[in-house]
Design a protein around this motif. Structure first.
Motif, PDB file in Angstrom:
ATOM      1  N   ARG A   1      -2.806   9.698 -28.308  1.00  8.30           N
ATOM      2  CA  ARG A   1      -3.497  10.576 -29.248  1.00  8.30           C
ATOM      3  C   ARG A   1      -4.761  11.153 -28.612  1.00  8.30           C
ATOM      4  O   ARG A   1      -5.873  10.887 -29.022  1.00  8.30           O
ATOM      5  N   LYS A   2      -4.563  11.951 -27.574  1.00  8.10           N
ATOM      6  CA  LYS A   2      -5.687  12.611 -26.914  1.00  8.10           C
ATOM      7  C   LYS A   2      -5.227  13.951 -26.385  1.00  8.10           C
ATOM      8  O   LYS A   2      -4.142  14.067 -25.811  1.00  8.10           O
ATOM      9  N   ALA A   3      -6.045  14.942 -26.610  1.00 13.47           N
ATOM     10  CA  ALA A   3      -5.732  16.276 -26.113  1.00 13.47           C
ATOM     11  C   ALA A   3      -5.966  16.354 -24.610  1.00 13.47           C
ATOM     12  O   ALA A   3      -6.767  15.600 -24.056  1.00 13.47           O
TER      13      ALA A   3
ATOM     14  N   TYR B   1       2.250  21.977 -24.826  1.00 18.49           N
ATOM     15  CA  TYR B   1       1.909  22.294 -26.202  1.00 18.49           C
ATOM     16  C   TYR B   1       2.501  23.656 -26.552  1.00 18.49           C
ATOM     17  O   TYR B   1       2.584  24.538 -25.697  1.00 18.49           O
TER      18      TYR B   1
ATOM     19  N   GLY C   1       2.900  18.419 -28.167  1.00 17.70           N
ATOM     20  CA  GLY C   1       2.068  18.765 -29.303  1.00 17.70           C
ATOM     21  C   GLY C   1       2.099  20.255 -29.545  1.00 17.70           C
ATOM     22  O   GLY C   1       2.847  20.991 -28.905  1.00 17.70           O
TER      23      GLY C   1
ATOM     24  N   ASN D   1       1.139  15.548 -31.384  1.00 18.28           N
ATOM     25  CA  ASN D   1      -0.290  15.843 -31.437  1.00 18.28           C
ATOM     26  C   ASN D   1      -0.512  17.269 -31.937  1.00 18.28           C
ATOM     27  O   ASN D   1       0.281  18.169 -31.633  1.00 18.28           O
TER      28      ASN D   1
ATOM     29  N   GLN E   1      -2.513  12.632 -36.197  1.00 17.32           N
ATOM     30  CA  GLN E   1      -1.906  13.650 -35.336  1.00 17.32           C
ATOM     31  C   GLN E   1      -2.913  14.701 -34.871  1.00 17.32           C
ATOM     32  O   GLN E   1      -2.720  15.336 -33.830  1.00 17.32           O
TER      33      GLN E   1
ATOM     34  N   VAL F   1      -5.744  15.833 -32.984  1.00 15.77           N
ATOM     35  CA  VAL F   1      -6.487  15.251 -31.859  1.00 15.77           C
ATOM     36  C   VAL F   1      -7.616  16.128 -31.363  1.00 15.77           C
ATOM     37  O   VAL F   1      -8.474  15.665 -30.611  1.00 15.77           O
TER      38      VAL F   1
END
Length: 311
Positions: A5-7, A80, A104, A134, A158, A160
């Motif tokens: 859970r990290k961008a 993404y 994500g 994410n 979700q 982040v």
């Protein structure tokens, strides 16, 4: 499944949507664009977002672009996608992104109707919670997010990161000081290099780089100089590259997209100039100015050749 859970941090790659003269998506050119960004060390790929002309894509084209991005990156960096605008389409595209293996998505603002903060909260929350991927929420144009809205989104695991395309530094200061490391902070201004030195002290660790589609080594040199405090190099790149390109970008609405394709074409990447309405190709005089700027940029900041190891 254990999801990180990290961008992504660093310089983020936003490939274009290359179209043929007959207005068809060119899959091979898209794959080459993504591979180029990977080869240049960009930390993530954001496909079918604003630079990829997301609002103009059909469902079939969207699926193809996500497939290509996931296949070419092959797990090397996060992928993404762009979702947003129409809420029903957003939910459908979010599900497609999950099914095709994206990491994500960037949730673009709703289309046409800004809505109240309560509406924005549920718009972003509904999309973010529709899958386990994410989610990054994006404030730009006429959409800004209040502290109370982000308080609600902070309860959604979700979500982040927050991406800013407004450039309201008072708001950015308020949000970053209020939420700190609960969210990652991404600079999403149209030419993010212009503002990144002001964003870094607030905790922004990432930015979307349009110029990385054609001069990624200069974007990297600029960002490294910002982080290291090399103000002389920062100023040189500002004067020789970033501000001149930004001056062209500001001439017409839509140049944030079409100028990328022009830059790629000038630098020898055969992507063509076809864009989809209401965006228009850049005008001949601006293309010529861009050629001069990029020629000067490469002369001033040549790409360093990799050091060959001695066997």
């Amino acid at each position: 499944m254990n999801i990180n859970r990290k961008a992504p941090t660093g310089i983020l790659g936003f490939p274009i949507a290359p179209f043929t003269e007959s207005n068809r998506l060119d899959e091979n050119v898209l794959a080459s664009n993504i591979q180029f960004l990977l080869d240049e060390g960009l930390e993530a790929i954001f496909v079918a977002c604003a630079a990829g002309e997301y609002p103009s894509l059909s469902k079939e084209e969207y699926e193809i672009m996500v497939d290509i991005a996931v296949s070419v990156t092959d797990g090397k960096v996060p992928v993404y996608t762009g979702v947003g605008g129409n809420i029903q389409t957003s939910l459908e595209f979010a599900q497609i992104s999950a099914e095709k293996g994206a990491d994500g998505y960037l949730i673009l603002p709703p289309y046409l109707v800004p809505g109240e903060q309560a509406g924005l909260k549920y718009y972003f929350k509904t999309i973010a919670e529709s899958t386990d991927l994410n989610a990054i929420v994006y404030q730009r144009d006429n959409i800004s997010l209040s502290v109370s809205t982000l308080e609600a989104l902070a309860e959604v695991p979700q979500v982040v990161a927050v991406k800013d395309g407004l450039g309201n530094m008072e708001l950015n200061t308020l949000l970053t000081k209020t939420f700190g490391k609960r969210f990652s902070w991404l600079n999403g201004m149209p030419l993010a290099e212009v503002t990144m030195p002001s964003y870094v002290p607030l905790g922004f660790e990432s930015y979307s780089s349009a110029i990385s589609n054609y001069i990624p080594h200069i974007s990297r040199k600029f960002y490294d100089s910002v982080l290291s405090g090399d103000q002389d190099t920062v100023n040189d790149i500002y004067q020789q590259v970033i501000l001149p390109i930004n001056n062209i970008r500001r001439q017409r609405n839509g140049y944030a997209v079409s100028l990328i394709k022009a830059g790629m074409e000038i630098m020898g990447m055969p992507v063509g100039q076809t864009v989809r309405l209401p965006i228009l190709p850049i005008e001949t005089e601006h293309y010529a100015e861009m050629e001069t700027i990029l020629k000067n940029a490469i002369e001033c900041f040549p790409k360093e050749k990799p050091v060959q190891s001695i066997q």
